[in-house]
Design a protein around this motif. Structure first.
Motif, short mmCIF file in Angstrom:
data_model
loop_
_atom_site.label_atom_id
_atom_site.label_comp_id
_atom_site.label_asym_id
_atom_site.label_seq_id
_atom_site.Cartn_x
_atom_site.Cartn_y
_atom_site.Cartn_z
N ASP A 89 0.82 -1.20 0.00
CA ASP A 89 0.00 0.00 0.00
C ASP A 89 0.86 1.25 0.00
OD1 ASP A 89 -2.76 -1.20 0.42
OD2 ASP A 89 -1.69 -2.03 2.15
N CYS A 90 2.00 1.18 0.68
CA CYS A 90 2.87 2.35 0.81
C CYS A 90 4.34 1.91 0.81
CB CYS A 90 2.58 3.11 2.10
SG CYS A 90 0.92 3.83 2.19
N ILE A 91 5.19 2.85 0.43
CA ILE A 91 6.63 2.60 0.42
C ILE A 91 7.34 3.75 1.12
CG2 ILE A 91 8.68 2.57 -1.07
CD1 ILE A 91 7.15 0.80 -3.00
N VAL A 92 8.32 3.39 1.92
CA VAL A 92 9.18 4.37 2.59
C VAL A 92 10.60 4.17 2.06
CG1 VAL A 92 10.15 5.08 4.81
CG2 VAL A 92 7.75 4.38 4.67
N CYS A 93 11.26 5.27 1.71
CA CYS A 93 12.61 5.18 1.14
C CYS A 93 13.43 6.35 1.67
CB CYS A 93 12.52 5.20 -0.38
SG CYS A 93 14.08 4.88 -1.24
N ASN A 94 14.18 6.10 2.74
CA ASN A 94 14.89 7.17 3.44
C ASN A 94 16.38 7.19 3.11
OD1 ASN A 94 12.78 8.37 5.07
ND2 ASN A 94 12.71 6.42 6.16
N GLN A 95 16.84 8.31 2.53
CA GLN A 95 18.25 8.55 2.26
C GLN A 95 18.87 7.39 1.46
OE1 GLN A 95 17.45 11.48 3.18
NE2 GLN A 95 19.20 12.05 4.43
N VAL A 96 18.16 6.97 0.43
CA VAL A 96 18.60 5.86 -0.41
C VAL A 96 18.80 6.28 -1.86
CG1 VAL A 96 17.88 3.62 -1.38
CG2 VAL A 96 17.53 4.09 1.04
N PHE A 97 17.95 7.19 -2.32
CA PHE A 97 17.90 7.52 -3.75
C PHE A 97 19.24 8.00 -4.29
CE2 PHE A 97 15.89 9.63 -7.48
CZ PHE A 97 15.11 8.55 -7.89
N GLU A 98 20.02 8.67 -3.46
CA GLU A 98 21.32 9.17 -3.92
C GLU A 98 22.31 8.05 -4.17
OE1 GLU A 98 21.69 9.29 0.64
OE2 GLU A 98 20.12 9.44 -0.90
N GLU A 109 10.60 0.04 -10.66
CA GLU A 109 10.45 -1.11 -9.79
C GLU A 109 9.58 -0.75 -8.57
OE1 GLU A 109 11.21 -5.23 -9.10
OE2 GLU A 109 11.10 -3.87 -10.81
N ILE A 110 9.73 0.47 -8.08
CA ILE A 110 8.87 0.94 -7.00
C ILE A 110 7.42 0.95 -7.44
CG2 ILE A 110 8.21 3.02 -5.72
CD1 ILE A 110 11.18 3.59 -5.33
N ARG A 111 7.17 1.46 -8.63
CA ARG A 111 5.79 1.52 -9.15
C ARG A 111 5.21 0.12 -9.35
NH1 ARG A 111 4.40 3.82 -14.03
NH2 ARG A 111 2.35 4.23 -13.14
N ARG A 112 6.06 -0.81 -9.72
CA ARG A 112 5.58 -2.17 -9.97
C ARG A 112 5.01 -2.81 -8.70
NH1 ARG A 112 7.13 -7.23 -9.24
NH2 ARG A 112 9.18 -6.71 -8.39
N VAL A 113 5.72 -2.66 -7.58
CA VAL A 113 5.29 -3.33 -6.35
C VAL A 113 4.32 -2.48 -5.53
CG1 VAL A 113 7.44 -4.64 -6.25
CG2 VAL A 113 7.25 -2.50 -4.95
N LEU A 114 4.12 -1.22 -5.91
CA LEU A 114 3.23 -0.32 -5.18
C LEU A 114 1.84 -0.37 -5.81
CD1 LEU A 114 3.02 1.83 -2.93
CD2 LEU A 114 3.70 3.54 -4.64
N LYS A 115 0.84 -0.50 -4.98
CA LYS A 115 -0.53 -0.58 -5.46
C LYS A 115 -0.97 0.75 -6.10
CE LYS A 115 -2.03 -3.95 -1.97
NZ LYS A 115 -2.90 -4.19 -0.80
N PRO A 116 -1.98 0.70 -6.98
CA PRO A 116 -2.53 1.95 -7.52
C PRO A 116 -2.98 2.87 -6.39
CG PRO A 116 -3.38 0.06 -8.74
CD PRO A 116 -2.61 -0.51 -7.56
N HIS A 117 -2.63 4.13 -6.53
CA HIS A 117 -2.95 5.17 -5.53
C HIS A 117 -2.21 4.97 -4.22
CE1 HIS A 117 -6.00 6.24 -8.40
NE2 HIS A 117 -6.61 5.07 -8.25
N GLY A 118 -1.20 4.09 -4.21
CA GLY A 118 -0.36 3.93 -3.03
C GLY A 118 0.53 5.14 -2.83
N GLN A 119 1.07 5.27 -1.63
CA GLN A 119 1.88 6.42 -1.26
C GLN A 119 3.36 6.04 -1.15
OE1 GLN A 119 0.01 9.40 -0.86
NE2 GLN A 119 -1.57 7.96 -1.54
N ILE A 120 4.22 6.97 -1.53
CA ILE A 120 5.65 6.81 -1.28
C ILE A 120 6.15 8.00 -0.48
CG2 ILE A 120 6.23 7.77 -3.55
CD1 ILE A 120 8.84 6.09 -3.37
N LEU A 121 6.86 7.71 0.59
CA LEU A 121 7.52 8.74 1.40
C LEU A 121 9.01 8.60 1.15
CD1 LEU A 121 6.81 9.43 5.20
CD2 LEU A 121 8.94 9.97 4.05
N ILE A 122 9.60 9.61 0.55
CA ILE A 122 11.00 9.53 0.15
C ILE A 122 11.77 10.72 0.70
CG2 ILE A 122 10.45 10.65 -2.06
CD1 ILE A 122 12.74 9.03 -3.32
N THR A 123 12.97 10.45 1.24
CA THR A 123 13.85 11.53 1.69
C THR A 123 15.20 11.38 1.00
OG1 THR A 123 14.94 10.41 3.56
CG2 THR A 123 12.74 11.32 3.95
#
Length: 231
Positions: A89-98, A109-123
């Motif tokens: 339903d949701c994904i959290v991704c903290n200090q990883v993207f860099e 890949e995030i979009r693939r495993v995340l449900k439609p209208h799911g939330q992502i919290l990214i830092t």
């Protein structure tokens, strides 16, 4: 370390950045629900903020270091997440993207495993030194990160900048001090933290309230976005 209280002003060289980041994640945690995936979870330092989630799954790279030091529930090869489509339903991704060399593939890949209208919290960090070397590949402006998310069909709901004021300067000063003293004896480092770094923390924290903000100079970005895929 990741939720420093007042005493942390005197003991935590990264008090300014960690406190600001924690407060923003804490605010956005109310929008995270259901089955949650923490990508690059490390030791799951923010898991307490998501106690209302149904499940909280940690994912890390399949390395010896991760297997020893992280609290991950699953490991992956750095390419494909070991989950079916629409798993979370949701994904959290903290200090990883860099640390991601191919961000477009990572987002897909995030979009693939995340449900439609799911939330992502990214830092992500903006003004910070190189870390986790040699796997530190990028810094993203607020425009750069939002563009990547929008191009991949995410709708941004919140976008914050942490420490957009002079406190960022004092945090960088503390980071510099800790870097150049990393080979000092433990006793001397503790002395430096107690009598130099703590003073920098206090001055930076006070001046951050008193002096004007500069929204173009900040430490981290914190974004909450919605996956707009239909299926």
């Amino acid at each position: 370390m990741f939720n420093p209280r007042v005493f942390g002003l005197f003991t935590n060289p990264f008090y300014i950045s960690r406190r600001a980041l924690f407060k923003k994640i804490q605010f956005l945690s109310q929008y995270i629900y259901g089955d949650v995936l923490d990508i690059g979870c490390g030791k799951k330092p923010y898991i307490s903020l998501f106690s209302h989630a149904r499940t909280y799954v940690g994912l890390e790279l399949n390395t010896n270091e991760s297997k020893i030091y992280s609290k991950a529930d699953f490991f992956y090869d750095g390419s494909v997440f070991p989950f079916p489509d629409n798993s979370f339903d949701c994904i959290v991704c903290n200090q990883v993207f860099e640390h991601v060399f191919n961000p477009s593939i990572f987002i897909l890949e995030i979009r693939r495993v995340l449900k439609p209208h799911g939330q992502i919290l990214i830092t992500v960090p903006f003004v910070w030194d190189e870390h986790s070397q040699p796997y530190d590949f990028a810094r993203y402006t607020s425009f750069g990160l939002s563009s990547i998310l929008k191009e991949n069909n995410f709708k941004i709901r919140f976008q914050f900048k942490t420490c957009p004021d002079i406190s960022a300067f004092f945090q960088l000063l503390n980071s510099y001090i800790m870097k150049i003293t990393e080979n000092y004896l433990s006793f001397f480092r503790k002395f430096i933290i107690l009598f130099i770094v703590s003073v920098s923390n206090i001055i930076g924290y006070i001046l951050g309230f008193l002096l004007p903000d500069n929204p173009d100079f900040y430490l981290d970005q914190v974004i909450l976005a919605t996956n707009q895929k239909l299926t």
